[in-house]
Design an enzyme around this catalytic site. Structure first.
Site, PDB file in Angstrom:
ATOM      1  N   ARG A  81      51.022 -71.500 -47.856  1.00  0.00           N
ATOM      2  CA  ARG A  81      50.608 -70.089 -47.914  1.00  0.00           C
ATOM      3  C   ARG A  81      49.145 -69.952 -48.358  1.00  0.00           C
ATOM      4  O   ARG A  81      48.789 -69.024 -49.093  1.00  0.00           O
ATOM      5  CB  ARG A  81      51.492 -69.267 -48.857  1.00  0.00           C
ATOM      6  CG  ARG A  81      52.959 -69.173 -48.438  1.00  0.00           C
ATOM      7  CD  ARG A  81      53.096 -68.373 -47.148  1.00  0.00           C
ATOM      8  NE  ARG A  81      54.476 -68.094 -46.830  1.00  0.00           N
ATOM      9  CZ  ARG A  81      55.266 -68.878 -46.085  1.00  0.00           C
ATOM     10  NH1 ARG A  81      54.794 -70.003 -45.563  1.00  0.00           N
ATOM     11  NH2 ARG A  81      56.507 -68.523 -45.815  1.00  0.00           N
TER      12      ARG A  81
ATOM     13  N   SER B  65      58.736 -62.028 -47.779  1.00  0.00           N
ATOM     14  CA  SER B  65      58.818 -62.552 -49.157  1.00  0.00           C
ATOM     15  C   SER B  65      57.760 -61.857 -50.003  1.00  0.00           C
ATOM     16  O   SER B  65      56.573 -61.866 -49.655  1.00  0.00           O
ATOM     17  CB  SER B  65      58.523 -64.053 -49.178  1.00  0.00           C
ATOM     18  OG  SER B  65      59.452 -64.759 -48.399  1.00  0.00           O
TER      19      SER B  65
ATOM     20  N   GLU C 253      52.939 -62.986 -52.901  1.00  0.00           N
ATOM     21  CA  GLU C 253      52.408 -63.430 -51.606  1.00  0.00           C
ATOM     22  C   GLU C 253      51.713 -62.263 -50.897  1.00  0.00           C
ATOM     23  O   GLU C 253      50.725 -62.445 -50.197  1.00  0.00           O
ATOM     24  CB  GLU C 253      53.544 -63.967 -50.739  1.00  0.00           C
ATOM     25  CG  GLU C 253      53.072 -64.498 -49.400  1.00  0.00           C
ATOM     26  CD  GLU C 253      54.189 -64.663 -48.389  1.00  0.00           C
ATOM     27  OE1 GLU C 253      54.955 -65.622 -48.489  1.00  0.00           O
ATOM     28  OE2 GLU C 253      54.272 -63.823 -47.471  1.00  0.00           O
TER      29      GLU C 253
HETATM   30  P1  FAD Z   1      48.013 -58.044 -42.398  1.00  0.00           P
HETATM   31  O1  FAD Z   1      49.083 -57.677 -43.374  1.00  0.00           O
HETATM   32  O2  FAD Z   1      47.438 -56.941 -41.594  1.00  0.00           O
HETATM   33  O3  FAD Z   1      46.865 -58.799 -43.178  1.00  0.00           O
HETATM   34  C1  FAD Z   1      47.197 -59.840 -44.077  1.00  0.00           C
HETATM   35  C2  FAD Z   1      45.918 -60.319 -44.786  1.00  0.00           C
HETATM   36  O4  FAD Z   1      45.048 -60.943 -43.861  1.00  0.00           O
HETATM   37  C3  FAD Z   1      45.098 -59.176 -45.382  1.00  0.00           C
HETATM   38  O5  FAD Z   1      44.492 -59.668 -46.564  1.00  0.00           O
HETATM   39  C4  FAD Z   1      44.047 -58.893 -44.321  1.00  0.00           C
HETATM   40  O6  FAD Z   1      42.861 -58.338 -44.883  1.00  0.00           O
HETATM   41  C5  FAD Z   1      43.782 -60.258 -43.750  1.00  0.00           C
HETATM   42  N1  FAD Z   1      43.474 -60.260 -42.312  1.00  0.00           N
HETATM   43  C6  FAD Z   1      44.284 -59.831 -41.303  1.00  0.00           C
HETATM   44  N2  FAD Z   1      43.687 -60.058 -40.110  1.00  0.00           N
HETATM   45  C7  FAD Z   1      42.482 -60.638 -40.369  1.00  0.00           C
HETATM   46  C8  FAD Z   1      41.414 -61.115 -39.539  1.00  0.00           C
HETATM   47  N3  FAD Z   1      41.445 -61.023 -38.204  1.00  0.00           N
HETATM   48  N4  FAD Z   1      40.342 -61.674 -40.150  1.00  0.00           N
HETATM   49  C9  FAD Z   1      40.277 -61.770 -41.502  1.00  0.00           C
HETATM   50  N5  FAD Z   1      41.238 -61.316 -42.333  1.00  0.00           N
HETATM   51  C10 FAD Z   1      42.328 -60.760 -41.776  1.00  0.00           C
HETATM   52  N6  FAD Z   1      55.091 -64.933 -43.325  1.00  0.00           N
HETATM   53  C11 FAD Z   1      55.340 -66.261 -43.197  1.00  0.00           C
HETATM   54  O7  FAD Z   1      54.433 -67.088 -43.394  1.00  0.00           O
HETATM   55  N7  FAD Z   1      56.577 -66.715 -42.854  1.00  0.00           N
HETATM   56  C12 FAD Z   1      57.618 -65.895 -42.624  1.00  0.00           C
HETATM   57  O8  FAD Z   1      58.713 -66.340 -42.314  1.00  0.00           O
HETATM   58  C13 FAD Z   1      57.392 -64.483 -42.743  1.00  0.00           C
HETATM   59  N8  FAD Z   1      58.394 -63.603 -42.535  1.00  0.00           N
HETATM   60  C14 FAD Z   1      58.159 -62.273 -42.655  1.00  0.00           C
HETATM   61  C15 FAD Z   1      59.216 -61.393 -42.424  1.00  0.00           C
HETATM   62  C16 FAD Z   1      59.022 -60.032 -42.513  1.00  0.00           C
HETATM   63  C17 FAD Z   1      60.192 -59.108 -42.252  1.00  0.00           C
HETATM   64  C18 FAD Z   1      57.745 -59.515 -42.852  1.00  0.00           C
HETATM   65  C19 FAD Z   1      57.529 -58.031 -42.923  1.00  0.00           C
HETATM   66  C20 FAD Z   1      56.688 -60.389 -43.106  1.00  0.00           C
HETATM   67  C21 FAD Z   1      56.892 -61.770 -43.017  1.00  0.00           C
HETATM   68  N9  FAD Z   1      55.860 -62.696 -43.263  1.00  0.00           N
HETATM   69  C22 FAD Z   1      56.083 -64.041 -43.105  1.00  0.00           C
HETATM   70  C23 FAD Z   1      54.519 -62.227 -43.680  1.00  0.00           C
HETATM   71  C24 FAD Z   1      53.620 -61.793 -42.483  1.00  0.00           C
HETATM   72  O9  FAD Z   1      54.369 -61.714 -41.311  1.00  0.00           O
HETATM   73  C25 FAD Z   1      52.461 -62.763 -42.273  1.00  0.00           C
HETATM   74  O10 FAD Z   1      51.687 -62.880 -43.448  1.00  0.00           O
HETATM   75  C26 FAD Z   1      51.563 -62.340 -41.129  1.00  0.00           C
HETATM   76  O11 FAD Z   1      50.677 -63.385 -40.794  1.00  0.00           O
HETATM   77  C27 FAD Z   1      50.745 -61.081 -41.451  1.00  0.00           C
HETATM   78  O12 FAD Z   1      50.128 -60.624 -40.259  1.00  0.00           O
HETATM   79  P2  FAD Z   1      49.481 -59.177 -40.175  1.00  0.00           P
HETATM   80  O13 FAD Z   1      48.686 -59.094 -38.935  1.00  0.00           O
HETATM   81  O14 FAD Z   1      50.532 -58.144 -40.350  1.00  0.00           O
HETATM   82  O15 FAD Z   1      48.525 -59.222 -41.453  1.00  0.00           O
HETATM   83  N1  EPU Z   2      68.309 -68.355 -52.223  1.00  0.00           N
HETATM   84  C1  EPU Z   2      69.021 -67.756 -53.242  1.00  0.00           C
HETATM   85  N2  EPU Z   2      69.253 -66.412 -53.135  1.00  0.00           N
HETATM   86  C2  EPU Z   2      68.820 -65.671 -52.086  1.00  0.00           C
HETATM   87  C3  EPU Z   2      68.122 -66.302 -51.038  1.00  0.00           C
HETATM   88  C4  EPU Z   2      67.872 -67.660 -51.137  1.00  0.00           C
HETATM   89  O1  EPU Z   2      69.419 -68.384 -54.211  1.00  0.00           O
HETATM   90  O2  EPU Z   2      69.043 -64.450 -52.084  1.00  0.00           O
HETATM   91  C5  EPU Z   2      68.023 -69.804 -52.347  1.00  0.00           C
HETATM   92  C6  EPU Z   2      69.002 -70.681 -51.558  1.00  0.00           C
HETATM   93  O3  EPU Z   2      69.210 -71.849 -52.309  1.00  0.00           O
HETATM   94  C7  EPU Z   2      68.217 -71.025 -50.302  1.00  0.00           C
HETATM   95  C8  EPU Z   2      66.786 -71.077 -50.832  1.00  0.00           C
HETATM   96  O4  EPU Z   2      66.722 -70.064 -51.835  1.00  0.00           O
HETATM   97  O5  EPU Z   2      68.605 -72.257 -49.762  1.00  0.00           O
HETATM   98  C9  EPU Z   2      65.717 -70.831 -49.765  1.00  0.00           C
HETATM   99  O6  EPU Z   2      65.988 -69.595 -49.104  1.00  0.00           O
HETATM  100  P1  EPU Z   2      65.419 -69.310 -47.639  1.00  0.00           P
HETATM  101  O7  EPU Z   2      65.786 -70.431 -46.730  1.00  0.00           O
HETATM  102  O8  EPU Z   2      65.843 -67.954 -47.239  1.00  0.00           O
HETATM  103  O9  EPU Z   2      63.853 -69.403 -47.814  1.00  0.00           O
HETATM  104  P2  EPU Z   2      62.818 -68.855 -48.904  1.00  0.00           P
HETATM  105  O10 EPU Z   2      62.283 -70.029 -49.644  1.00  0.00           O
HETATM  106  O11 EPU Z   2      63.390 -67.752 -49.721  1.00  0.00           O
HETATM  107  C10 EPU Z   2      60.779 -69.165 -47.346  1.00  0.00           C
HETATM  108  C11 EPU Z   2      59.591 -68.368 -46.917  1.00  0.00           C
HETATM  109  C12 EPU Z   2      59.967 -67.388 -45.818  1.00  0.00           C
HETATM  110  C13 EPU Z   2      60.512 -68.181 -44.631  1.00  0.00           C
HETATM  111  C14 EPU Z   2      61.743 -68.969 -45.102  1.00  0.00           C
HETATM  112  C15 EPU Z   2      62.294 -69.856 -44.005  1.00  0.00           C
HETATM  113  C16 EPU Z   2      58.107 -68.234 -48.824  1.00  0.00           C
HETATM  114  C17 EPU Z   2      57.527 -67.383 -49.902  1.00  0.00           C
HETATM  115  N3  EPU Z   2      59.021 -67.656 -48.052  1.00  0.00           N
HETATM  116  O12 EPU Z   2      61.683 -68.262 -47.960  1.00  0.00           O
HETATM  117  O13 EPU Z   2      58.790 -66.715 -45.401  1.00  0.00           O
HETATM  118  O14 EPU Z   2      60.876 -67.320 -43.582  1.00  0.00           O
HETATM  119  O15 EPU Z   2      61.350 -69.823 -46.205  1.00  0.00           O
HETATM  120  O16 EPU Z   2      61.468 -70.933 -43.809  1.00  0.00           O
HETATM  121  O17 EPU Z   2      57.732 -69.386 -48.687  1.00  0.00           O
HETATM  122  C18 EPU Z   2      57.450 -64.796 -45.894  1.00  0.00           C
HETATM  123  O18 EPU Z   2      56.553 -65.602 -46.211  1.00  0.00           O
HETATM  124  O19 EPU Z   2      57.277 -63.560 -45.908  1.00  0.00           O
HETATM  125  C19 EPU Z   2      58.753 -65.320 -45.491  1.00  0.00           C
HETATM  126  C20 EPU Z   2      59.785 -64.542 -45.179  1.00  0.00           C
END
Ligand code: FAD
Ligand code: EPU
Length: 330
Positions: free
Chosen positions: A154, A222, A318
């Site tokens: 991240r 997250s 995050e």
């Molecule tokens: P924004 O929220 O618009 O911007 C994020 C940051 O980047 C801000 O600081 C912004 O100023 C900067 N920024 C954006 N675009 C640019 C650019 N072109 N140049 C310079 N700076 C810029 N993330 C994961 O890693 N893994 C996941 O599994 C994951 N699951 C998600 C699930 C949900 C339901 C949601 C809502 C979010 C999740 N995220 C996850 C977080 C998010 O999807 C990512 O961080 C994504 O890359 C953000 O994209 P955005 O365009 O919406 O960024």
């Molecule tokens: N767990 C709990 N309680 C819960 C959920 C999870 O105890 O309510 C424990 C379980 O042991 C589970 C572990 O946490 O095995 C990991 O959970 P999960 O696989 O859902 O992943 P996470 O670590 O919570 C991360 C990323 C997610 C990404 C998933 C899958 C971060 C901060 N988050 O979540 O990214 O989708 O792994 O790879 O690293 C995001 O960044 O916004 C995001 C959604």
């Protein structure tokens, strides 16, 4: 004032003084002659406008994708305003493998390198060869290679030296034609004959079960990062909680799921002032019922303090939290 509720996935009913759309490089150059953005915005899926924003928002609308290949690699150059999941889906439809574990992550291509998006055992840094950005200091386009992006969990240079300096304009990807599917993470290990399509579909299915759809209920994925702690810290917690899930990062460091810490403290499903700790995933906070930025910050601080008090671990958020003029750090 312009409503921000549709411009960030938390959906708070906040407003901004000014939103400038960047839909071409010439617009970017022209805008940069007059001023610099206070915040760059993609699709707002990792950004929370906790109150009305008094600065200028530059909304990234750059578009265009090209595909080329040689005998060993597929090469993709994508403009930063393209939607990430649509790019993944396009690659899957063309049988280009690599991105399938990262399906359904919301947001733009340009935000993907910033926090090195990751899910289900894959991080986007594995496929990035270069990133092109506009440098606000000398108003030129620059290219940085993946090594110099300093990707981590991240994390990247765009959160440090290049924060507030770079507007990412393009991301260049190289996807090897011969590679191993990544299926060790969670439910993916149950796939019998993994393929690009079956992994893509499984990831979408799992994500839909666990994570709230921002179109239904506001959230930013997250809320906190998973903490990485020294081995001794982990071992001392493990004495009291022998079943604590954990992932070794090296000989000396262990990653602990923040969701488990929060869940163990009983927050999962609870609601504070309109903000809910998601019942299927304790790491996600949602705008359950007309929450406000203030109530979100308050609940996040309660969780953070409780985790510190019980486990001695300081959670880092995050999501990018914005106040009236500046970033907020909890
Ligand atoms: P924004 O929220 O618009 O911007 C994020 C940051 O980047 C801000 O600081 C912004 O100023 C900067 N920024 C954006 N675009 C640019 C650019 N072109 N140049 C310079 N700076 C810029 N993330 C994961 O890693 N893994 C996941 O599994 C994951 N699951 C998600 C699930 C949900 C339901 C949601 C809502 C979010 C999740 N995220 C996850 C977080 C998010 O999807 C990512 O961080 C994504 O890359 C953000 O994209 P955005 O365009 O919406 O960024
Ligand atoms: N767990 C709990 N309680 C819960 C959920 C999870 O105890 O309510 C424990 C379980 O042991 C589970 C572990 O946490 O095995 C990991 O959970 P999960 O696989 O859902 O992943 P996470 O670590 O919570 C991360 C990323 C997610 C990404 C998933 C899958 C971060 C901060 N988050 O979540 O990214 O989708 O792994 O790879 O690293 C995001 O960044 O916004 C995001 C959604």
């Amino acid at each position: 004032m312009i409503s921000l509720s549709a411009l960030h996935t938390f959906g708070f009913n906040t407003f901004a003084k000014s939103v400038k759309r960047v839909d071409s490089l010439s617009t970017l150059y022209a805008l940069a002659q007059q001023n610099i953005p206070n915040v760059i915005l993609g699709e707002g899926s990792n950004t929370v406008f906790t109150e009305d924003y008094y600065g200028v928002i530059w909304q990234n609308c750059l578009s265009g994708i090209t595909f080329t290949e040689d005998s060993d690699f597929h090469y993709i150059t994508a403009a930063s305003g393209e939607n990430w999941h649509q790019l993944v889906t396009k690659c899957v439809s063309l049988s280009i493998g690599g991105f399938e574990n990262l399906a359904l992550i919301p947001g733009t291509v340009g935000a993907a390198p910033i926090q090195n998006i990751g899910a289900y055992g894959v991080e986007i840094s594995s496929f990035i060869s270069e990133v092109e950005y506009f440098d606000f200091q000398d108003k030129t386009l620059k290219t940085i290679n993946a090594y110099n992006c300093q990707f981590g969990y991240r994390d990247s240079i765009f959160k440090h030296e290049l924060r507030d300096v770079a507007f990412i304009t393009k991301v260049m990807f190289s996807l090897p034609k011969r590679y191993e599917f990544v299926t060790h993470y969670g439910e993916l290990s149950e796939l019998e004959n993994p393929s690009i399509d079956s992994i893509y579909e499984a990831v979408i299915r799992v994500r839909k079960n666990k994570l709230p759809d921002p179109h239904q209920v506001g959230n930013a994925g997250s809320f906190f990062k998973n903490p990485v702690v020294p081995l001794e810290v982990f071992e001392s917690i493990q004495i009291q909680f022998p079943d604590i899930p954990h992932y070794p990062i090296s000989d000396k460091y262990i990653k602990i799921p923040a969701a488990w810490l929060i869940d163990t403290l009983g927050f999962k499903g609870t609601i504070e002032d309109g903000i809910q700790c998601h019942p299927q995933q304790a790491l996600v906070l949602t705008n359950y019922n007309n929450g406000t930025g203030r109530s979100l910050l308050n609940f996040a601080n309660i969780i953070k303090s409780a985790v510190k008090a019980q486990f001695g671990i300081v959670l880092e958020h995050e999501v990018q939290l914005l106040g009236q003029t500046e970033r907020i750090v909890l």
